[in-house]
Design a protein around this motif. Structure first.
Motif, PDB file in Angstrom:
ATOM      1  N   ARG A  70       0.840  -1.201   0.000  1.00  0.00           N
ATOM      2  CA  ARG A  70       0.000   0.000   0.000  1.00  0.00           C
ATOM      3  C   ARG A  70       0.878   1.255   0.000  1.00  0.00           C
ATOM      4  NH1 ARG A  70      -5.364  -0.282   1.780  1.00  0.00           N
ATOM      5  NH2 ARG A  70      -6.095  -2.364   2.366  1.00  0.00           N
ATOM      6  N   PRO A  71       0.826   2.073  -1.040  1.00  0.00           N
ATOM      7  CA  PRO A  71       1.535   3.361  -0.985  1.00  0.00           C
ATOM      8  C   PRO A  71       0.803   4.308  -0.048  1.00  0.00           C
ATOM      9  CG  PRO A  71       0.322   3.176  -3.043  1.00  0.00           C
ATOM     10  CD  PRO A  71       0.145   1.863  -2.338  1.00  0.00           C
ATOM     11  N   PHE A  72       1.551   5.123   0.685  1.00  0.00           N
ATOM     12  CA  PHE A  72       0.922   6.116   1.559  1.00  0.00           C
ATOM     13  C   PHE A  72       1.848   7.314   1.687  1.00  0.00           C
ATOM     14  CE2 PHE A  72       3.701   3.888   4.453  1.00  0.00           C
ATOM     15  CZ  PHE A  72       4.082   4.825   5.403  1.00  0.00           C
ATOM     16  N   THR A  73       1.288   8.422   2.148  1.00  0.00           N
ATOM     17  CA  THR A  73       2.033   9.652   2.345  1.00  0.00           C
ATOM     18  C   THR A  73       2.196   9.888   3.842  1.00  0.00           C
ATOM     19  OG1 THR A  73       1.154  10.611   0.303  1.00  0.00           O
ATOM     20  CG2 THR A  73       2.101  12.132   1.909  1.00  0.00           C
ATOM     21  N   CYS A  74       3.425  10.060   4.294  1.00  0.00           N
ATOM     22  CA  CYS A  74       3.685  10.298   5.708  1.00  0.00           C
ATOM     23  C   CYS A  74       2.963  11.566   6.152  1.00  0.00           C
ATOM     24  CB  CYS A  74       5.180  10.419   5.967  1.00  0.00           C
ATOM     25  SG  CYS A  74       5.596  10.820   7.687  1.00  0.00           S
ATOM     26  N   ARG A  75       2.202  11.466   7.246  1.00  0.00           N
ATOM     27  CA  ARG A  75       1.403  12.605   7.696  1.00  0.00           C
ATOM     28  C   ARG A  75       2.263  13.736   8.256  1.00  0.00           C
ATOM     29  NH1 ARG A  75      -1.877  10.646  12.980  1.00  0.00           N
ATOM     30  NH2 ARG A  75      -2.931   9.484  11.326  1.00  0.00           N
ATOM     31  N   ASP A  76       3.522  13.445   8.625  1.00  0.00           N
ATOM     32  CA  ASP A  76       4.372  14.471   9.221  1.00  0.00           C
ATOM     33  C   ASP A  76       5.285  15.152   8.201  1.00  0.00           C
ATOM     34  OD1 ASP A  76       3.250  14.099  11.666  1.00  0.00           O
ATOM     35  OD2 ASP A  76       4.843  12.839  12.466  1.00  0.00           O
ATOM     36  N   CYS A  77       6.031  14.353   7.429  1.00  0.00           N
ATOM     37  CA  CYS A  77       7.013  14.954   6.520  1.00  0.00           C
ATOM     38  C   CYS A  77       6.566  14.942   5.059  1.00  0.00           C
ATOM     39  CB  CYS A  77       8.354  14.247   6.650  1.00  0.00           C
ATOM     40  SG  CYS A  77       8.379  12.552   6.014  1.00  0.00           S
ATOM     41  N   GLY A  78       5.481  14.208   4.744  1.00  0.00           N
ATOM     42  CA  GLY A  78       4.980  14.195   3.374  1.00  0.00           C
ATOM     43  C   GLY A  78       5.712  13.265   2.429  1.00  0.00           C
ATOM     44  N   ALA A  79       6.610  12.439   2.954  1.00  0.00           N
ATOM     45  CA  ALA A  79       7.350  11.513   2.094  1.00  0.00           C
ATOM     46  C   ALA A  79       6.425  10.417   1.573  1.00  0.00           C
ATOM     47  CB  ALA A  79       8.512  10.893   2.852  1.00  0.00           C
ATOM     48  N   ALA A 103      -0.945   2.515   8.012  1.00  0.00           N
ATOM     49  CA  ALA A 103       0.326   3.208   8.214  1.00  0.00           C
ATOM     50  C   ALA A 103       0.125   4.696   8.012  1.00  0.00           C
ATOM     51  CB  ALA A 103       1.382   2.675   7.248  1.00  0.00           C
ATOM     52  N   ALA A 104       0.711   5.509   8.884  1.00  0.00           N
ATOM     53  CA  ALA A 104       0.525   6.956   8.796  1.00  0.00           C
ATOM     54  C   ALA A 104       1.838   7.714   8.748  1.00  0.00           C
ATOM     55  CB  ALA A 104      -0.306   7.455   9.981  1.00  0.00           C
ATOM     56  N   ARG A 105       2.908   7.159   9.327  1.00  0.00           N
ATOM     57  CA  ARG A 105       4.194   7.858   9.374  1.00  0.00           C
ATOM     58  C   ARG A 105       5.300   6.980   8.796  1.00  0.00           C
ATOM     59  NH1 ARG A 105       1.836   9.485  14.343  1.00  0.00           N
ATOM     60  NH2 ARG A 105       1.727  11.771  14.555  1.00  0.00           N
ATOM     61  N   CYS A 109      10.116   9.404  10.798  1.00  0.00           N
ATOM     62  CA  CYS A 109       9.233  10.194  11.658  1.00  0.00           C
ATOM     63  C   CYS A 109       8.779   9.389  12.867  1.00  0.00           C
ATOM     64  CB  CYS A 109       8.034  10.696  10.863  1.00  0.00           C
ATOM     65  SG  CYS A 109       8.453  12.017   9.679  1.00  0.00           S
ATOM     66  N   ARG A 110       8.577   8.083  12.697  1.00  0.00           N
ATOM     67  CA  ARG A 110       8.217   7.252  13.851  1.00  0.00           C
ATOM     68  C   ARG A 110       9.350   7.230  14.870  1.00  0.00           C
ATOM     69  NH1 ARG A 110       6.647   3.432  10.011  1.00  0.00           N
ATOM     70  NH2 ARG A 110       8.193   1.931  10.765  1.00  0.00           N
ATOM     71  N   ARG A 111      10.582   7.116  14.380  1.00  0.00           N
ATOM     72  CA  ARG A 111      11.731   7.112  15.286  1.00  0.00           C
ATOM     73  C   ARG A 111      11.881   8.453  15.987  1.00  0.00           C
ATOM     74  NH1 ARG A 111      16.129   4.043  11.357  1.00  0.00           N
ATOM     75  NH2 ARG A 111      15.502   1.891  11.878  1.00  0.00           N
ATOM     76  N   ALA A 112      11.692   9.544  15.237  1.00  0.00           N
ATOM     77  CA  ALA A 112      11.823  10.874  15.835  1.00  0.00           C
ATOM     78  C   ALA A 112      10.767  11.095  16.911  1.00  0.00           C
ATOM     79  CB  ALA A 112      11.705  11.948  14.749  1.00  0.00           C
ATOM     80  N   LEU A 113       9.556  10.626  16.650  1.00  0.00           N
ATOM     81  CA  LEU A 113       8.476  10.784  17.616  1.00  0.00           C
ATOM     82  C   LEU A 113       8.711   9.929  18.848  1.00  0.00           C
ATOM     83  CD1 LEU A 113       5.732  12.258  17.840  1.00  0.00           C
ATOM     84  CD2 LEU A 113       4.663  10.179  16.969  1.00  0.00           C
ATOM     85  N   ARG A 114       9.231   8.725  18.636  1.00  0.00           N
ATOM     86  CA  ARG A 114       9.467   7.804  19.751  1.00  0.00           C
ATOM     87  C   ARG A 114      10.623   8.251  20.635  1.00  0.00           C
ATOM     88  NH1 ARG A 114       9.649   3.537  16.913  1.00  0.00           N
ATOM     89  NH2 ARG A 114      11.889   3.372  16.642  1.00  0.00           N
ATOM     90  N   TRP A 154       6.849  19.709   6.744  1.00  0.00           N
ATOM     91  CA  TRP A 154       5.859  18.879   7.436  1.00  0.00           C
ATOM     92  C   TRP A 154       4.474  19.179   6.869  1.00  0.00           C
ATOM     93  CZ3 TRP A 154       8.400  15.486  10.282  1.00  0.00           C
ATOM     94  CH2 TRP A 154       9.622  15.847  10.831  1.00  0.00           C
ATOM     95  N   TRP A 155       3.925  18.231   6.152  1.00  0.00           N
ATOM     96  CA  TRP A 155       2.618  18.438   5.544  1.00  0.00           C
ATOM     97  C   TRP A 155       1.547  18.664   6.594  1.00  0.00           C
ATOM     98  CZ3 TRP A 155       1.699  14.875   0.681  1.00  0.00           C
ATOM     99  CH2 TRP A 155       2.682  15.172  -0.265  1.00  0.00           C
ATOM    100  N   SER A 156       1.642  17.993   7.743  1.00  0.00           N
ATOM    101  CA  SER A 156       0.635  18.172   8.782  1.00  0.00           C
ATOM    102  C   SER A 156       0.612  19.611   9.277  1.00  0.00           C
ATOM    103  CB  SER A 156       0.909  17.216   9.948  1.00  0.00           C
ATOM    104  OG  SER A 156       2.211  17.436  10.481  1.00  0.00           O
ATOM    105  N   LEU A 157       1.782  20.269   9.313  1.00  0.00           N
ATOM    106  CA  LEU A 157       1.837  21.669   9.732  1.00  0.00           C
ATOM    107  C   LEU A 157       1.194  22.564   8.668  1.00  0.00           C
ATOM    108  CD1 LEU A 157       2.976  23.245  12.159  1.00  0.00           C
ATOM    109  CD2 LEU A 157       4.993  23.741  10.784  1.00  0.00           C
ATOM    110  N   ARG A 158       1.400  22.235   7.404  1.00  0.00           N
ATOM    111  CA  ARG A 158       0.766  23.000   6.328  1.00  0.00           C
ATOM    112  C   ARG A 158      -0.762  22.907   6.413  1.00  0.00           C
ATOM    113  NH1 ARG A 158       3.955  21.437   0.754  1.00  0.00           N
ATOM    114  NH2 ARG A 158       6.053  21.177   1.603  1.00  0.00           N
TER     115      ARG A 158
END
Length: 213
Positions: A70-79, A103-105, A109-114, A154-158
């Motif tokens: 499943r392709p997805f877009t990271c909610r934090d950095c937009g990758a 999957a959301a991140r 970004c998961r490592r940075a958040l953790r 960060w796309w979430s910030l946008r």
């Protein structure tokens, strides 16, 4: 020329994205030669163990017979990332994640958040500040802060910046939101681009503003 580890990782990621898009397109096509589940396995999907899923999931929905990339877009950095079929099987059947979770991140970004210590989550602090700006009349410094957030990696910030613009209202902000909606792509690889996320965020923000003025 010898490739660096970073270049190799980028190539692997690109191949995964292309493979996931091709697989999704092929699974949308009907094939009368094989049952759908057998056809999916032939394309490299992972079979699902429904006995395990039924034991740990309380859902009225249909449980999957297989997992596909499943392709997805990271909610934090937009990758752009790929949640592989093997990763899904581990998440749903080993960790027992709910079948409706996705999957959301990305891994970074998961490592940075953790690993972030208390008070060090800069993204959350900036998000909270942008939301607070929407509760007051816009000042020159607030407008500059929102404009800077719209350029953030960060796309979430946008998205929160777009919500703040909608709450402010005004001719210029509304025109910008309608401009974002008009630029929404409808298909192809650009479906996962920022333009789609921005257009959807602008539409939802305007709807919420009209519902709760």
């Amino acid at each position: 020329m010898k490739k660096s580890n970073k270049q190799r990782r980028a190539e692997i990621k690109t191949r995964r994205l292309e493979r996931a898009a091709a697989l999704a397109a092929r699974l949308r096509e009907k094939d009368v030669r094989l049952p759908q589940t057998d056809y999916a396995f032939a394309l490299g999907c992972e079979p699902a163990d429904r006995s395990v899923l039924e034991r740990y999931n309380n859902t009225y929905g249909v449980l999957p017979a297989f997992y596909e990339d499943r392709p997805f877009t990271c909610r934090d950095c937009g990758a752009e990332e790929v949640w592989t079929a093997k990763q899904q099987k581990w998440w749903y059947e080993v960790v027992h994640g709910h079948i409706d979770s996705r999957a959301a991140r990305c891994l970074a970004c998961r490592r940075a958040l953790r690993n972030a210590p208390p008070g060090a989550n800069l993204l959350r602090e900036q998000t909270d500040r942008l939301r607070a700006l929407g509760d007051a009349k816009p000042t020159a410094s607030a407008v500059a802060e929102v404009e800077a957030a719209l350029e953030s990696k960060w796309w979430s910030l946008r998205v929160v910046a777009i919500q703040t613009m909608a709450r402010w209202g005004g001719e210029a902000n509304l025109a910008k939101l309608h401009e974002l909606m008009a630029a929404r792509p409808e298909g192809g690889r650009r479906y996962f681009a920022w333009e789609r996320v921005a257009a959807d965020a602008a539409r939802r923000a305007l709807m919420n503003t009209e519902r709760w003025p």
